[in-house]
Design an enzyme around this catalytic site. Structure first.
Site, PDB file in Angstrom:
ATOM      1  N   ARG A  75       0.827  -0.703   0.026  1.00  0.00           N
ATOM      2  CA  ARG A  75      -0.080   0.066   0.038  1.00  0.00           C
ATOM      3  C   ARG A  75       1.070   1.394  -0.143  1.00  0.00           C
ATOM      4  NH1 ARG A  75      -2.759   3.504   3.579  1.00  0.00           N
ATOM      5  NH2 ARG A  75      -1.548   2.372   5.805  1.00  0.00           N
ATOM      6  N   HIS A 119      -1.668  11.063   0.834  1.00  0.00           N
ATOM      7  CA  HIS A 119      -1.965  10.799   2.535  1.00  0.00           C
ATOM      8  C   HIS A 119      -0.832  12.286   2.606  1.00  0.00           C
ATOM      9  CE1 HIS A 119       0.441   7.301   5.198  1.00  0.00           C
ATOM     10  NE2 HIS A 119       0.900   8.830   5.278  1.00  0.00           N
ATOM     11  N   GLU A 164      -5.661   7.929   7.110  1.00  0.00           N
ATOM     12  CA  GLU A 164      -6.087   9.259   8.074  1.00  0.00           C
ATOM     13  C   GLU A 164      -6.902  10.149   8.643  1.00  0.00           C
ATOM     14  OE1 GLU A 164      -2.685   8.215  10.607  1.00  0.00           O
ATOM     15  OE2 GLU A 164      -2.634   6.528  10.552  1.00  0.00           O
ATOM     16  N   ASN A 291      -6.307   1.604  11.237  1.00  0.00           N
ATOM     17  CA  ASN A 291      -4.679   1.557  11.553  1.00  0.00           C
ATOM     18  C   ASN A 291      -4.855   2.009  13.371  1.00  0.00           C
ATOM     19  OD1 ASN A 291      -4.206   2.301   9.170  1.00  0.00           O
ATOM     20  ND2 ASN A 291      -3.896   4.367   8.715  1.00  0.00           N
ATOM     21  N   TYR A 293      -2.091   2.255  16.567  1.00  0.00           N
ATOM     22  CA  TYR A 293      -0.979   2.230  17.384  1.00  0.00           C
ATOM     23  C   TYR A 293      -0.485   1.676  19.047  1.00  0.00           C
ATOM     24  CZ  TYR A 293       1.298   3.098  12.354  1.00  0.00           C
ATOM     25  OH  TYR A 293       1.603   3.242  11.271  1.00  0.00           O
ATOM     26  N   GLU A 350      -2.343  -0.013   8.826  1.00  0.00           N
ATOM     27  CA  GLU A 350      -0.495   0.255   9.781  1.00  0.00           C
ATOM     28  C   GLU A 350      -0.302  -0.508  11.161  1.00  0.00           C
ATOM     29  OE1 GLU A 350      -0.058   4.345   9.579  1.00  0.00           O
ATOM     30  OE2 GLU A 350      -0.269   4.483   7.337  1.00  0.00           O
TER      31      GLU A 350
HETATM   32  O1  IFM Z   1       4.583   7.621   9.934  1.00  0.00           O
HETATM   33  C1  IFM Z   1       2.234   7.839   9.834  1.00  0.00           C
HETATM   34  C2  IFM Z   1       1.976   7.931   8.735  1.00  0.00           C
HETATM   35  O2  IFM Z   1       2.074   8.431   7.739  1.00  0.00           O
HETATM   36  C3  IFM Z   1       0.406   7.489   9.580  1.00  0.00           C
HETATM   37  N1  IFM Z   1       0.193   6.694  10.249  1.00  0.00           N
HETATM   38  C4  IFM Z   1       1.007   6.875  11.391  1.00  0.00           C
HETATM   39  C5  IFM Z   1       2.414   6.090  11.466  1.00  0.00           C
HETATM   40  C6  IFM Z   1       3.172   6.496  12.170  1.00  0.00           C
HETATM   41  O3  IFM Z   1       3.271   7.553  12.994  1.00  0.00           O
END
Ligand code: IFM
Length: 447
Positions: A75, A119, A164, A291, A293, A350
């Protein structure tokens, strides 16, 4: 061994501004990130994406690295200012040629290209006309989607409109930490709506441009919001933040409603913003990318205006250079989405961790922390699948170390180490570990 469904898609992800470099080559126009990163003090150590990982010149080597890892899909984002340097009208053939070559090489190596159209690198000339706060930008985006899909749609079957959009709207227009660097709630709310609207307009443009089956997706940064304590005030603070971080994007896309119209906080701001038919336009989705984290923990406080909440960082947990490490949040996030009863497909687009990796004396990069993080998070994806949530794939962020926006080059997210002086690539231990997961289509949790 935790086995994954037979057609599970293992991939890696990246974005144009973070890796391509070549910021002023072959007719590329200027983006808001070029402008922002060149203003002293906006990015840590005044770094910028002028060269980044030089992927614009090293793309073939990078595809070969992906092939060695055995990934099934990649991607990546196309840079709007490379394709339409002014954002509208004039097409730059060399920009399209670059992505054309990349797509062909991926397919030659058996890697499915997944394109993401935005992006965060908005063409600067469009920012000069108000950027995402201007409703017309949504129509310009649909035009860019059409141009790109007409050229690549014969080979690319999965199209993400945005990556995002919440970050582009809020971090760029309210917190001022990302381009265009504004600090204005009204601007953030406008940008949020126009970004989502542009998703719907682009979905229609792509469908019209591509012959045959095509999947339209969007990828969202989502995270569970937990109260710092069980007090009523903290619980309400967490609910408000959940509305502003998760529901604000999920409701329009999956339910065709928006919580901001009902919220006492933003009712006035949205009065003339959301026009008849907008919400129906937005709700067009074949694929939702999650995504994930970390989680967010909030307590009641007056320090963050609007939501009256403040983030806390619970003690006793492990942290990375950017966030608390909280693997269970992956499962919780997928469950949160699943509770909307989505009719579209779901995948993790992500997940990853910044680790200050170094090259050891023997040339190896022993990034044990990343391996642990990935193992624990992928196990939670497996848990979600076991619970009946049909997650179709998992994309690691990122293939290469890259430009981490306002944090510059210090936060390394790659499975492949990049030496910023020489651009030499070294596959890290985590890269080899991930390759094994892909090969076995499963996770050996004892490793
Ligand atoms: O690097 C970023 C990405 O551009 C978008 N999602 C989170 C990643 C880590 O911060």
């Amino acid at each position: 061994m935790l086995s994954f469904p037979k057609d599970f898609i293992w991939g890696v992800a990246a974005s144009a501004y973070q890796i391509e470099g070549a910021w002023n080559e072959d007719g590329r126009g200027t983006s808001i990130w070029d402008t922002f990163s060149h203003i002293p003090g906006k990015v840590l150590n005044n770094e910028n994406g002028d060269v980044a990982a030089d992927h614009y010149h090293r793309w073939k080597e990078d595809v070969a690295l992906m092939s060695e890892l055995g990934v099934k899909a990649y991607r990546f984002s196309t840079a709007w200012p490379r394709i339409l340097p002014e954002g509208v009208e004039r097409v730059n053939p060399k920009g399209l040629d670059f992505y054309d070559r990349l797509v062909d090489e991926l397919l030659r190596r058996g890697i499915e290209p997944y394109i993401c159209l935005f992006h965060w690198d908005l063409p600067q000339p469009l920012q000069d006309q108000g950027g995402w706060t201007n409703r017309e930008t949504a129509s310009h985006f649909a035009e860019y989607a059409r141009v790109t899909a007409e050229r690549l749609g014969d080979r690319v079957k999965t199209w993400f409109t945005h990556n995002e959009p919440w970050v582009a709207a809020f971090v760029g227009h309210l917190f001022g930490e990302h381009a265009p660097g504004q600090k204005d709630l009204g601007a953030a709310i406008k940008a949020m709506h126009h970004l989502l609207l542009s998703h719907g307009l682009a979905a229609e443009a792509i469908r019209a441009a591509v012959k045959g089956p095509v999947q339209i997706g969007i990828t969202l940064n989502l995270n569970p919001v937990h109260p710092a304590t069980n007090s009523k005030k903290d619980r309400e603070a967490a609910e408000r933040v959940d509305l502003f971080m998760n529901r604000i994007v999920l409701d329009p896309l999956l339910k065709g409603t928006t919580p901001i119209q009902d919220s006492a906080l933003t009712k006035i701001l949205t009065a003339r913003l959301i026009q008849d038919g907008d919400l129906q336009k937005i709700r067009q989705l074949d694929l939702l990318g999650v995504n994930y984290y970390s989680r967010t923990v909030m307590k009641h406080s007056n320090s963050l205006p609007v939501v009256n909440a403040e983030q806390v960082h619970p003690v006793g947990n492990e942290y990375s250079g950017m966030w608390e490490i909280y693997p269970e949040g992956m499962h919780e996030t997928l469950k949160m989405v699943w509770e909307y009863h989505p009719t579209c497909e779901l995948m993790v687009t992500e997940n990853g961790i910044p680790v200050p990796d170094g090259v050891d004396f023997d040339g190896r990069v022993r990034d044990e922390r990343r391996i642990r993080y990935l193992r624990d998070h992928i196990a939670q994806v497996h848990r979600a699948i076991e619970d009946g949530i049909p997650v179709k794939g998992y994309f690691h962020w990122s293939l290469l170390d890259n430009f981490e926006w306002a944090l510059g080059y210090g936060q390394r997210f790659g499975l492949v180490h990049v030496d910023w002086k020489t651009q030499k690539r070294i596959t890290k231990d985590s890269g080899r570990w991930f390759a094994k997961v892909i090969q076995e289509n499963g996770l050996d949790i004892s490793r």
